[in-house]
Design a protein around this motif. Structure first.
Motif, short mmCIF file in Angstrom:
data_model
loop_
_atom_site.label_atom_id
_atom_site.label_comp_id
_atom_site.label_asym_id
_atom_site.label_seq_id
_atom_site.Cartn_x
_atom_site.Cartn_y
_atom_site.Cartn_z
N THR A 143 0.83 -1.20 0.00
CA THR A 143 0.00 0.00 0.00
C THR A 143 0.87 1.25 0.00
N ALA A 144 0.32 2.31 -0.58
CA ALA A 144 1.00 3.61 -0.59
C ALA A 144 -0.05 4.70 -0.43
N ARG A 145 0.25 5.68 0.42
CA ARG A 145 -0.66 6.81 0.60
C ARG A 145 -0.33 7.91 -0.40
N SER A 146 -1.35 8.45 -1.03
CA SER A 146 -1.18 9.52 -2.02
C SER A 146 -2.04 10.71 -1.63
N HIS A 147 -1.47 11.91 -1.73
CA HIS A 147 -2.20 13.13 -1.43
C HIS A 147 -2.62 13.83 -2.72
N SER A 148 -3.71 14.55 -2.65
CA SER A 148 -4.20 15.28 -3.82
C SER A 148 -4.98 16.51 -3.39
N ILE A 149 -5.11 17.43 -4.33
CA ILE A 149 -5.91 18.64 -4.13
C ILE A 149 -6.77 18.86 -5.36
N VAL A 150 -7.86 19.60 -5.17
CA VAL A 150 -8.71 20.01 -6.28
C VAL A 150 -8.79 21.53 -6.25
N ILE A 151 -8.51 22.14 -7.40
CA ILE A 151 -8.45 23.60 -7.51
C ILE A 151 -9.52 24.11 -8.48
N GLU A 152 -10.15 25.19 -8.13
CA GLU A 152 -10.94 25.95 -9.09
C GLU A 152 -10.02 27.04 -9.64
N PRO A 153 -9.50 26.87 -10.87
CA PRO A 153 -8.52 27.82 -11.39
C PRO A 153 -9.13 29.20 -11.64
N ALA A 154 -8.27 30.19 -11.70
CA ALA A 154 -8.74 31.57 -11.89
C ALA A 154 -9.28 31.82 -13.28
N THR A 155 -8.84 31.01 -14.25
CA THR A 155 -9.35 31.11 -15.61
C THR A 155 -9.63 29.71 -16.13
N PRO A 156 -10.50 29.53 -17.14
CA PRO A 156 -10.82 28.21 -17.67
C PRO A 156 -9.57 27.49 -18.18
N VAL A 157 -9.61 26.16 -18.10
CA VAL A 157 -8.45 25.34 -18.48
C VAL A 157 -8.83 24.38 -19.60
N SER A 158 -7.91 24.15 -20.51
CA SER A 158 -8.12 23.22 -21.62
C SER A 158 -7.89 21.78 -21.14
N PRO A 159 -8.44 20.78 -21.87
CA PRO A 159 -8.42 19.39 -21.41
C PRO A 159 -7.08 18.68 -21.62
N TYR A 160 -6.21 18.82 -20.63
CA TYR A 160 -4.89 18.17 -20.66
C TYR A 160 -4.62 17.47 -19.33
N VAL A 161 -3.86 16.37 -19.41
CA VAL A 161 -3.30 15.71 -18.24
C VAL A 161 -1.79 15.79 -18.38
N LEU A 162 -1.12 16.27 -17.33
CA LEU A 162 0.33 16.48 -17.39
C LEU A 162 1.05 15.70 -16.30
N PHE A 163 2.14 15.04 -16.70
CA PHE A 163 3.08 14.44 -15.77
C PHE A 163 4.29 15.36 -15.72
N THR A 164 4.47 16.05 -14.61
CA THR A 164 5.44 17.14 -14.57
C THR A 164 6.73 16.77 -13.85
N SER A 165 7.79 17.48 -14.19
CA SER A 165 9.07 17.44 -13.47
C SER A 165 9.50 18.88 -13.29
N ILE A 166 9.49 19.36 -12.04
CA ILE A 166 9.72 20.77 -11.75
C ILE A 166 11.07 20.95 -11.05
N THR A 167 11.84 21.90 -11.52
CA THR A 167 13.11 22.23 -10.87
C THR A 167 13.08 23.70 -10.44
N ASN A 168 13.98 24.05 -9.51
CA ASN A 168 14.08 25.45 -9.09
C ASN A 168 15.14 26.18 -9.89
N SER A 169 15.45 27.40 -9.51
CA SER A 169 16.39 28.21 -10.27
C SER A 169 17.80 27.64 -10.26
N ASN A 170 18.09 26.75 -9.30
CA ASN A 170 19.40 26.10 -9.23
C ASN A 170 19.39 24.73 -9.91
N ASN A 171 18.32 24.47 -10.67
CA ASN A 171 18.19 23.21 -11.41
C ASN A 171 18.11 21.99 -10.49
N ILE A 172 17.56 22.20 -9.30
CA ILE A 172 17.35 21.11 -8.35
C ILE A 172 15.88 20.71 -8.40
#
Length: 405
Positions: A248-277
């Protein structure tokens, strides 16, 4: 446990489904719609320890993909999802729609990035998308800041990826099952199964299911006889069948009402900071009715007794919100409506008969693809229960022993 696909015939009339998630509820639907169900005297009892869709079936992302795994289940499941949506107006009832899906890599933005000469997030008021030369971001993916984007690659083509709202789907499918079955289907919430009773076969060759005992909302114990038991309790399945190799694994999630309408996409993201970390890899799903769902990586927090008792880690939610909000003003300035957590069952999927216990069928361990593969799984177990074997069109031989018992 072997790869056998034989089970009890229609001479056994009492079926108990353990688990009121998407697998259990969809199985009830396919049983109720089996050609032989209406003319039989079969009675189905669905037992759910908490409430319908209390776990991942109500809190997952809802991705449905032709490219999911295992292909032997997915190939049937995607087609069944389409049929269910067409037959029951799934577009309105549970948010069925096709989406585009891709992998996104880029930097975190936000207020500080905005101050650095326009290298970060855009402002909604400015209504301007900054362009990143060569990023490959689709023109209609308008809720991710292209100025933060370093790379985008589509995972699948048009018509290969879709989505449902898991909670709405599960709730609607059990309603449809009840409407079709009438008094022959009973759904009992707050029924925590504590044991599956068995009896030794007369010839001494193994055991067979005899019944189920459960406690009703933590009070008195109730025993009901059963000829067939379908164990579909997701991550809680090993509490009743310890030999199941489920993690078993616990997963967290959130649901957002965005400030503007969003197009139908699902994204798998990889985010880095300004130091490329690397700072995070949230999955982000735009949903109908102007909502965005996002989930983060799992952790190994021990699973509680009930789905209703799952705890939310404030630190995990804070990290997830920070990562998601860093990608655009539409997400950053949106309203977070839901903060939640659920457990996923990993190690399968495991679907089929337990040969050592005649009449016991398992459908669990679907990893992150439980929503996607629910209809195919349910169709398979309904055939096992009602017909005694799988339809010849199924190509499940190479699933054994990992996927099929």
């Amino acid at each position: 446990m072997s790869a056998s696909t034989t089970t009890q015939t229609l001479q056994e009339r009492r079926i108990v489904i353990i688990g009121g998630g998407i697998i259990g509820c969809t199985s009830a639907y396919y049983l109720a719609h089996h050609p032989a169900f209406a003319s039989s005297e079969i009675h189905v009892t669905l037992l759910e320890a908490s409430t319908i869709a209390a776990g991942a079936s109500g809190k997952a992302g809802g991705l449905v993909a032709k490219w999911a795994y295992p292909s032997e289940l997915t190939s049937v499941s995607f087609e069944e999802h389409e049929k269910l949506a067409e037959k029951h107006n799934g577009r309105e009832r549970w948010g069925w729609r096709e989406v585009m899906c891709g992998e996104w890599e880029g930097r975190a933005g936000g207020e500080e990035a905005d101050k650095e000469g326009g290298k970060g997030g855009t402002s909604i008021r400015a209504n301007v998308r900054r362009k990143a030369k060569g990023s490959g971001l689709p023109d209609n993916l308008d809720w991710i800041d292209e100025g933060l984007t370093e790379a985008y690659e589509a995972i699948a083509g048009p018509g290969e990826t879709a989505q449902v709202h898991p909670y709405e789907f599960t709730m609607e499918i059990i309603k449809l099952a009840t409407q079709a079955a009438g008094h022959k289907l009973e759904v009992i919430e707050g029924a925590k199964v504590i044991s599956i009773e068995k009896k030794v076969l007369q010839n001494g060759q193994g055991e067979r299911v005899a019944g189920v005992t459960y406690t009703l909302r933590g009070s008195h114990a109730v025993h009901i006889p059963a000829d067939v038991v379908l164990l579909a309790a997701g991550p809680w399945s090993p509490t009743l069948l310890p030999s199941l190799p489920i993690r078993t694994a616990r997963s967290h999630s959130i649901v957002i009402e965005p400030a503007t309408p969003v197009s139908p996409y699902v994204l798998f993201t990889s985010i880095t900071n300004s130091n490329n970390i690397a700072v995070g890899q949230p999955e982000i799903y735009s949903r109908p009715f102007n909502r965005v769902y996002a989930c983060g990586p799992g952790d190994d927090e021990p699973i509680p007794d009930l789905a209703a008792d799952v705890k939310v880690s404030p630190a995990a939610i804070t990290s997830l919100r920070s990562n998601v909000s860093s990608l655009s003003a539409a997400l950053r300035e949106g309203k977070v409506e839901v903060e939640q957590a659920c457990y996923l069952p990993n190690g399968g999927p495991i679907v089929g008969n337990v040969d050592a216990v005649r009449g016991l069928i398992v459908a669990t361990g679907h990893t992150v693809w439980g929503i996607c593969n629910a209809p195919g799984t349910a169709k398979a177990v309904s055939e096992l229960i009602m017909d005694g074997s799988l339809n010849k069109k199924w190509k499940l031989g190479k699933l054994a022993p990992k996927y099929f018992l």
